[in-house]
Design an enzyme around this catalytic site. Sequence first.
Site, PDB file in Angstrom:
ATOM      1  N   HIS A  18       0.826  -1.201   0.000  1.00  0.00           N
ATOM      2  CA  HIS A  18       0.000   0.000   0.000  1.00  0.00           C
ATOM      3  C   HIS A  18       0.865   1.258   0.000  1.00  0.00           C
ATOM      4  O   HIS A  18       0.529   2.258  -0.636  1.00  0.00           O
ATOM      5  CB  HIS A  18      -0.923   0.007   1.220  1.00  0.00           C
ATOM      6  CG  HIS A  18      -1.779  -1.215   1.313  1.00  0.00           C
ATOM      7  ND1 HIS A  18      -1.776  -2.043   2.400  1.00  0.00           N
ATOM      8  CD2 HIS A  18      -2.647  -1.764   0.425  1.00  0.00           C
ATOM      9  CE1 HIS A  18      -2.619  -3.056   2.190  1.00  0.00           C
ATOM     10  NE2 HIS A  18      -3.144  -2.903   1.000  1.00  0.00           N
ATOM     11  N   ASP A 115      -6.076   5.298   0.393  1.00  0.00           N
ATOM     12  CA  ASP A 115      -5.968   4.097  -0.438  1.00  0.00           C
ATOM     13  C   ASP A 115      -7.116   3.138  -0.124  1.00  0.00           C
ATOM     14  O   ASP A 115      -8.043   3.465   0.624  1.00  0.00           O
ATOM     15  CB  ASP A 115      -4.588   3.436  -0.296  1.00  0.00           C
ATOM     16  CG  ASP A 115      -4.354   2.831   1.087  1.00  0.00           C
ATOM     17  OD1 ASP A 115      -5.306   2.696   1.872  1.00  0.00           O
ATOM     18  OD2 ASP A 115      -3.190   2.468   1.389  1.00  0.00           O
ATOM     19  N   ALA A 390      -5.901 -12.214  -1.975  1.00  0.00           N
ATOM     20  CA  ALA A 390      -6.569 -10.956  -2.351  1.00  0.00           C
ATOM     21  C   ALA A 390      -7.144 -11.064  -3.759  1.00  0.00           C
ATOM     22  O   ALA A 390      -7.760 -12.068  -4.109  1.00  0.00           O
ATOM     23  CB  ALA A 390      -5.598  -9.782  -2.202  1.00  0.00           C
TER      24      ALA A 390
END
Length: 474
Positions: A18, A115, A390
């Site tokens: 991230h 984000d 993910a």
Amino acid sequence: MDNTQLHVAIVSSPGMGHLIPVLVLGNRLATNHNIKITILAITTTSSSSEIKFLKQSNEKKTIEIIPIPSVDISHLIDSTTKVITQLRLLVREALPGIRSGIASMNHRPDALIVDIFGTQMLSIAEEFNIPKYVFHTSTAWLLAVFIYQQVIDQEIQGEHVDLKQPLEIPGCKALQPDDVMDPMMDRNDQQYHEYLKLTMEYTCFDGILINTWKDLEGETIKALRSNEKLQPGLKVPLPIYPIGPLRRTFEITERDEVIQWLDKQNYESILFVSFGSGGALSSQQMIELAWGLELSQQKFVWVVRPPSDGDLDNAYLNSNGNDTRVMSEYLPEGFLTRTKDMGLVVPMWAKQVEILSHSSVGGFMSHCGWNSTIESLTNGVPMIAWPLYAEQKMNAAMLTEEIGVAVRPDISPTKKLVKREEIQGMVRILMDTKEGKSIREKAKKLKISAENALSEGGSSYNSMCELVKDIRTR
């Protein structure tokens, strides 16, 4: 026209995956659009690499970086708590620190950009009356699934894990049952409800930035902007800003061992193997991969992390490099000796951007995290897609079926052991066949397309200008 310098605050969720795109976005806004950037980076207790990376990234002082102290969520989780739940909890507990950081600024930000996991900051943006945007650091296709998730949740009965038919997303590629993200699978797990809240929060922002570009996902971007079925309940379509592909740049100050070894190799002869900062394979899968690479007889650079036979979520969140095992303990006996002239095995970490940009690298076996995928595509390097968690299964499907720049195993590595014979075959297809050459040519065309999108007058450059204009007029 108002030419006063804008001030934008960007918040990064915990984890290198991230932090990297947020820093790249900040640097691009500061360098190309003369915007004062403050990055608030939520750190974790386990990762000293994040702090080190923050300091290195701030050496030129082009942006201000404020580390938000790590928070302890051990009392809120147990051994079964999934990764999205943990990330959402980490951000939730860090909200007072974020609020204090913004309140203490001399000049209140003209906009707040968060984000994927920062959507819980809606209340802070509203309290300070700051325009708010989400930086969606993955694909437009995933964004379409996010926005449509509320409809999916209401229309699909039972568990997604039992799906037999593809999930139809208006105006977009359908999502095959095998590629559905883990958070969508189990309605009884807290992770599902955290994921659902996250997707609902997305639709409350003033606009969404995506790390993709028009030539890569044109139809999906068009659907996001104009397909009314995709944005149910929204009075006005959310402004969408495809601003990618944003990736790290680098300056070669010294040629380390890996780069020196690559310098001696033939053009596009090397397969680079790496599964990201949080990627881990099982002991059995690592043995099969080692044998597959050896049997392929293709040269390679392999970034090896110790195997994890436990939960992938915990491997991702606790990838702090403290494992003391030596590689010979978990690689096949004699592997390092037998392959010493054929490959380079690098423990834990390597300079991925520099390696992928090297002329001797002709392929990348990757977990398909979007940062790594962007770094591969912008260097014209085709891939062997090896998704782990993910949205990586979605990325792998897009790379292989839609864009045609990758090959992948017949069955997802998360479901079944990929045997050495199949690995050997994939490596040879990519590195040593006409099919591989065709895939490589497609990857090189995408590299040019990416460069054009980011250059002045290109689609992503113009999209970023539209974003800046929108911030200025609010």
